[in-house]
Design an enzyme around this catalytic site. Structure first.
Site, PDB file in Angstrom:
ATOM      1  N   HIS A   1       0.813  -1.221   0.000  1.00  0.00           N
ATOM      2  CA  HIS A   1       0.000   0.000   0.000  1.00  0.00           C
ATOM      3  C   HIS A   1       0.848   1.275   0.000  1.00  0.00           C
ATOM      4  O   HIS A   1       0.320   2.370  -0.219  1.00  0.00           O
ATOM      5  CB  HIS A   1      -0.915   0.061   1.230  1.00  0.00           C
ATOM      6  CG  HIS A   1      -1.942  -1.026   1.284  1.00  0.00           C
ATOM      7  ND1 HIS A   1      -2.796  -1.291   0.243  1.00  0.00           N
ATOM      8  CD2 HIS A   1      -2.261  -1.917   2.266  1.00  0.00           C
ATOM      9  CE1 HIS A   1      -3.597  -2.306   0.583  1.00  0.00           C
ATOM     10  NE2 HIS A   1      -3.296  -2.707   1.801  1.00  0.00           N
TER      11      HIS A   1
ATOM     12  N   ASP B   1      -2.761 -10.733  -2.170  1.00  0.00           N
ATOM     13  CA  ASP B   1      -3.282 -10.217  -0.900  1.00  0.00           C
ATOM     14  C   ASP B   1      -4.750  -9.814  -1.125  1.00  0.00           C
ATOM     15  O   ASP B   1      -5.120  -9.395  -2.224  1.00  0.00           O
ATOM     16  CB  ASP B   1      -2.453  -9.009  -0.474  1.00  0.00           C
ATOM     17  CG  ASP B   1      -2.836  -8.464   0.895  1.00  0.00           C
ATOM     18  OD1 ASP B   1      -2.099  -8.728   1.863  1.00  0.00           O
ATOM     19  OD2 ASP B   1      -3.872  -7.767   0.989  1.00  0.00           O
TER      20      ASP B   1
ATOM     21  N   HIS C   1      -6.352  -7.327  -0.228  1.00  0.00           N
ATOM     22  CA  HIS C   1      -6.509  -5.889  -0.463  1.00  0.00           C
ATOM     23  C   HIS C   1      -5.833  -5.490  -1.777  1.00  0.00           C
ATOM     24  O   HIS C   1      -4.909  -6.162  -2.235  1.00  0.00           O
ATOM     25  CB  HIS C   1      -5.916  -5.098   0.707  1.00  0.00           C
ATOM     26  CG  HIS C   1      -6.505  -5.476   2.029  1.00  0.00           C
ATOM     27  ND1 HIS C   1      -5.890  -6.367   2.897  1.00  0.00           N
ATOM     28  CD2 HIS C   1      -7.673  -5.118   2.611  1.00  0.00           C
ATOM     29  CE1 HIS C   1      -6.653  -6.531   3.975  1.00  0.00           C
ATOM     30  NE2 HIS C   1      -7.749  -5.788   3.829  1.00  0.00           N
TER      31      HIS C   1
ATOM     32  N   ASP D   1      -4.458 -12.918   3.633  1.00  0.00           N
ATOM     33  CA  ASP D   1      -5.705 -12.407   4.205  1.00  0.00           C
ATOM     34  C   ASP D   1      -6.924 -12.677   3.315  1.00  0.00           C
ATOM     35  O   ASP D   1      -8.027 -12.249   3.643  1.00  0.00           O
ATOM     36  CB  ASP D   1      -5.594 -10.920   4.579  1.00  0.00           C
ATOM     37  CG  ASP D   1      -4.816 -10.100   3.580  1.00  0.00           C
ATOM     38  OD1 ASP D   1      -4.590 -10.586   2.451  1.00  0.00           O
ATOM     39  OD2 ASP D   1      -4.436  -8.956   3.913  1.00  0.00           O
TER      40      ASP D   1
HETATM   41  C1  3YP Z   1      -5.573  -1.311   6.411  1.00  0.00           C
HETATM   42  C2  3YP Z   1      -6.651  -0.539   7.118  1.00  0.00           C
HETATM   43  C3  3YP Z   1      -7.928  -1.287   6.922  1.00  0.00           C
HETATM   44  C4  3YP Z   1      -7.575  -2.546   6.183  1.00  0.00           C
HETATM   45  C5  3YP Z   1      -6.097  -2.690   6.322  1.00  0.00           C
HETATM   46  C6  3YP Z   1      -5.496  -3.507   5.223  1.00  0.00           C
HETATM   47  C7  3YP Z   1      -4.105  -3.930   5.521  1.00  0.00           C
HETATM   48  C8  3YP Z   1      -3.661  -5.037   4.616  1.00  0.00           C
HETATM   49  O1  3YP Z   1      -3.652  -6.200   4.935  1.00  0.00           O
HETATM   50  N1  3YP Z   1      -3.283  -4.745   3.382  1.00  0.00           N
HETATM   51  O2  3YP Z   1      -2.886  -5.690   2.524  1.00  0.00           O
HETATM   52 ZN    ZN Z   2      -4.020  -7.221   2.935  1.00  0.00          ZN
END
Ligand code: 3YP
Ligand code: ZN
Length: 366
Positions: free
Chosen positions: A141, A178, A180, A266
């Site tokens: 991210h 992942d 996300h 996840d």
């Molecule tokens: C970050 C804030 C809400 C969800 C979270 C995601 C973190 C993650 O596993 N990113 O791949």
């Molecule tokens: Zn994630």
């Protein structure tokens, strides 16, 4: 040939503190811990050890990513802010207010980026066939000027740019499974036709308004970003079908010299932050498919960089399955949870999940 494995004690020391999951403690629910605590990752490392699999892996020592490495991706302002906050007793935050870190995080974050660099280097110089960097904090991210979503520096992107500077490697593809959206990796290479970024994620989960099917790169990079926003509830069937029908054809067409997999667990059936149903059986099958296409296009070169995954009991089994597949060595460990979950009706690819896969195929003429 061997499979490389990066892990370092310090990755378990990155401290995200006392939290109620995602929110700072308050006097309501008893304070617990941040989602991105060390647990799932240290337990994955422990299982690699106690299963005996570590005997069959080539241990790769992480390097410390230099400022030069970081600055290929991030702004000097971001780098210096992390350095500054990391040097305080209280620590700081990666940038979005939900990604806290204790003092000293800079040293661990640069060792995480350096773990990805060391793994990619070992694969590129032929020391190992493929490698898994079990690193922390995660990276996919992180944007050029800020961290977010528990990520401080963009580990996979930094490794890609550092390796390019080192060995002049051309086309590289990322396959981010992942749950996300891999928004940081996508943004960093959005205009770059030499880096194909593919992200398979739960539609609309995180970040908000990110990872749409229509987001496909810009300028010279048009067509070199691909997004597969699977509906919540997707399981092994939808994920394996995505790899078979989207990822493999895209990789055959692009012919990367290296495949980088930002690997979060996840999307697993046990994850508290995702609503997907993947089990080690699915992760094993996806790994095998990627290894087969990697054999075809790039002598099997795959580097996985660890991202999310928050089930302390299930991430280790997911990770072990991937590493067993990558190394071709099956341990005697018998995962007691998965057989039942593999049989759940939701594991088959449904029509509404397949419709998304088919829109991706159409949008990218695969
Ligand atoms: C970050 C804030 C809400 C969800 C979270 C995601 C973190 C993650 O596993 N990113 O791949
Ligand atoms: Zn994630």
């Amino acid at each position: 040939m061997a499979t490389g494995f990066v892990w370092h004690e310090l990755y378990g020391w990155h401290d995200t503190g006392t939290y109620n999951g995602l929110i700072a403690p308050s006097a309501t629910v008893q304070p617990w811990q941040h989602f991105e605590s060390a647990e799932s990752k240290t337990r994955f490392a422990s299982l690699v050890e106690v299963s005996g699999l570590s005997e069959h892996l080539t241990r790769i020592a992480p390097v410390i990513a230099t400022e030069e490495d970081i600055l290929r991706v991030h702004t000097r302002e971001h780098l210096e802010r992390i350095q500054r906050e990391s040097a305080t007793v209280k620590g700081g935050d990666a940038g979005d207010g939900t990604s806290p870190f204790a003092g000293g995080a800079y040293d661990i974050a640069t060792l995480a980026a350096g773990g990805a660099i060391a793994a990619a280097r070992a694969v590129m110089n032929g020391e190992v066939r493929n490698a898994y960097a079990l690193i922390r904090p995660p990276g996919h991210h992180a944007r050029p000027s800020t961290g977010m979503g528990f990520c401080i520096f963009a580990n996979a992107a930094i490794a890609i740019k550092s390796l390019r500077a080192e060995v002049g490697i051309g086309r590289i593809a990322t396959v981010d499974w992942d749950v996300h959206h891999g928004n940081g990796t996508q943004e960093i290479f959005y205009n770059d036709p030499d880096t194909l970024t593919i992200s398979i994620h739960q539609d609309g989960l995180f970040p908000a308004n990110s990872g749409h099917l229509r987001d496909r790169g810009e300028g010279a990079g048009d067509g070199y970003a691909m997004n597969v926003p699977l509906p919540g509830g997707s399981g092994n069937g939808a994920y394996v079908e995505t790899i078979e029908r989207v990822v493999v054809p895209a990789l055959r067409r692009f012919k990367p010299e290296l495949i980088v997999v930002p690997s979060g667990f996840d999307a697993s059936a046990a994850d508290p932050l995702g609503r997907q149903m993947v089990t080690p059986t699915g992760y094993r099958a996806m790994t095998k498919l990627l290894m087969d296409v990697a054999d075809e296009v790039c002598d099997g070169r795959i580097v996985m960089t660890h991202e999310g995954g928050y089930s302390p009991f299930y991430v280790p089994y997911c990770g072990l399955a991937v590493l067993e597949e990558m190394s071709g060595h099956k341990t005697a460990i018998d995962d007691p949870i998965t057989p039942g979950w593999d049989e759940l009706p939701g594991q088959e690819c449904t029509e509404h999940q397949r419709a998304i896969i088919e829109s991706v195929i159409a949008a990218h003429s695969l």
